[in-house]
Design an enzyme around this catalytic site. Structure first.
Site, PDB file in Angstrom:
ATOM      1  N   ASP A  31       0.873  -1.173   0.254  1.00 57.44           N
ATOM      2  CA  ASP A  31       0.014  -0.054   0.252  1.00 57.44           C
ATOM      3  C   ASP A  31       1.256   0.735   0.261  1.00 57.44           C
ATOM      4  O   ASP A  31       1.087   2.176   0.584  1.00 57.44           O
ATOM      5  CB  ASP A  31      -0.913  -0.067   1.062  1.00 57.44           C
ATOM      6  CG  ASP A  31      -1.685  -1.215   1.362  1.00 57.44           C
ATOM      7  OD1 ASP A  31      -2.461  -1.949   0.281  1.00 57.44           O
ATOM      8  OD2 ASP A  31      -1.766  -1.447   2.175  1.00 57.44           O
ATOM      9  N   GLU A 221     -10.733   0.168  -3.352  1.00 55.44           N
ATOM     10  CA  GLU A 221     -10.806   0.971  -2.696  1.00 55.44           C
ATOM     11  C   GLU A 221      -9.092   1.708  -2.852  1.00 55.44           C
ATOM     12  O   GLU A 221      -9.019   1.470  -4.554  1.00 55.44           O
ATOM     13  CB  GLU A 221     -10.208  -0.105  -1.807  1.00 55.44           C
ATOM     14  CG  GLU A 221      -9.076  -1.712  -2.223  1.00 55.44           C
ATOM     15  CD  GLU A 221      -8.501  -2.738  -1.551  1.00 55.44           C
ATOM     16  OE1 GLU A 221      -8.442  -2.524  -0.030  1.00 55.44           O
ATOM     17  OE2 GLU A 221      -8.158  -3.350  -1.749  1.00 55.44           O
TER      18      GLU A 221
HETATM   19  O1  FUB Z   1      -3.170  -3.765   3.645  1.00 53.63           O
HETATM   20  C1  FUB Z   1      -4.597  -4.009   3.930  1.00 53.63           C
HETATM   21  C2  FUB Z   1      -5.471  -3.634   2.622  1.00 53.63           C
HETATM   22  O2  FUB Z   1      -5.626  -4.471   1.556  1.00 53.63           O
HETATM   23  C3  FUB Z   1      -5.673  -2.321   2.241  1.00 53.63           C
HETATM   24  O3  FUB Z   1      -6.114  -1.413   3.326  1.00 53.63           O
HETATM   25  C4  FUB Z   1      -5.894  -2.459   0.688  1.00 53.63           C
HETATM   26  O4  FUB Z   1      -5.939  -1.040  -0.004  1.00 53.63           O
HETATM   27  C5  FUB Z   1      -5.845  -3.411   0.473  1.00 53.63           C
HETATM   28  O5  FUB Z   1      -4.233  -2.965  -0.320  1.00 53.63           O
END
Ligand code: FUB
Length: 330
Positions: A31, A221
């Site tokens: 991320d 996301e």
């Molecule tokens: O790293 C945990 C979660 O996985 C993140 O918050 C999302 O964006 C995905 O990458």
């Protein structure tokens, strides 16, 4: 003094260096939210555990570089153990700089977002509020999962906090960067015909492809916003299907509505596609993560590649590389 000497050493070592992807290999990092602070690139990131079988992360990481080839590991800049109001899931963070201070925005427990402050980009960061600034448990409009904060500050100095999973949200921040200014708003994404792009669950038997979740333009996301030549680019992961990837939509307003344009990247090896985009020393870069080292979705590694635009400002879709970028010189 010691720091200056180390920086000089790194600069000397980096001449002619060809980086590699992933560019951090001694631990699992995901991320990546990249920022240029004081002419240096800082990457704020999640820290996947070495033996992870889920996203059970406990602290947030930070790395920095002046050439994108040699990186300094700043260690854990904030840990769950330092928070009184959260116990689990230290997920994708972002950071911002204002008034000589640095702000780390971080999601926890899959439904809350906090902010922490430091007088240095590499932290350590401390939580001045002792409570979240977004709490999905008490604010249904924060959406199904209040995660993945991303902060953008426009040329007028207005800061915006984007976040969300499946349901993208945005709110303005006050100048102090630790308080919200006004209501939570939906980030509206339209296709070229003006139709809203909304993620939906696929029928159980349907193939695990993007078309069955609403198409390539839907929001999953990992929001990110940057501005180039008066265009606001909203980039995001469009989901978790086998052809999910990082895509983008544009607007003339940071609050949208944004119109879907296409893919930032070809799909990467991991089932999550969280990343960020910056301009550094006259060149644009996309940071992202893959599971290229571990082969496991919960043990990810960060990568960076060059990003190019056409004459109309459209992003030329990036094919992830294992070679990364050559060392950037001044
Ligand atoms: O790293 C945990 C979660 O996985 C993140 O918050 C999302 O964006 C995905 O990458």
């Amino acid at each position: 003094m010691k720091y200056t000497f180390l920086m000089a050493l790194y600069a000397m070592c980096s001449v002619g260096v060809q980086a590699q992807n992933p560019f951090i290999t001694h631990k699992f990092i995901a991320d990546p939210s990249a920022h240029v602070f004081n002419d240096r690139v800082y990457v704020y990131a999640s820290h996947d555990e070495d033996d992870a079988e889920y996203y059970d992360m406990v602290d947030w990481a930070c790395f920095s570089s002046s050439d994108l080839a040699t990186w300094v590991d700043h260690g854990a800049v904030l840990s769950l153990s330092e928070l009184s109001w959260a116990d689990k899931w230290a997920w994708a963070p972002d950071a911002a700089q204002r008034n000589g201070l640095y702000y780390l925005y971080y999601p926890v427990e899959r439904n809350k977002i906090g902010v922490a402050v430091s007088d240095r980009p590499e932290g350590p960061f401390e939580d001045p509020l002792d409570q979240p600034i977004i709490d999905g448990l008490v604010e249904p409009f924060a959406g199904k999962e209040a995660i993945d904060p991303a902060v953008f500050i426009d040329d007028d100095g207005q800061a915006y906090l984007y976040f969300g999973c499946r349901e993208p949200r945005v709110t303005k921040l006050k100048d102090n960067m630790i308080e919200r200014d006004g209501e939570l708003m939906e980030v509206v994404i339209l296709d070229q015909m003006g139709r809203r792009q909304v993620w939906h669950e696929k029928p159980k038997e349907a193939k695990n492809v993007q078309a069955n979740y609403g198409g390539d333009g839907v929001y999953g996301e990992g929001p990110w916003v940057f501005e180039r030549n008066g265009i606001y680019y909203f980039t995001y992961a469009n989901g978790w299907s086998i052809d999910a990837t990082m895509v983008y939509a544009i607007s003339d307003n940071p609050l949208g509505p944004f119109v879907y344009q296409g893919k930032v990247m070809e799909p990467v090896s991991s089932n999550t596609s969280h990343g960020s985009i910056i301009e550094y020393k006259g060149q644009w870069y996309v940071f992202y993560h893959t599971k290229d080292i571990s082969g496991k979705n919960y043990r990810r590694s960060v990568a960076v590649d060059q990003l190019f635009f056409d004459e109309k400002g459209q992003i030329k879709t990036v094919a992830p590389t294992r070679t990364g970028v050559s060392a950037v010189r001044n």
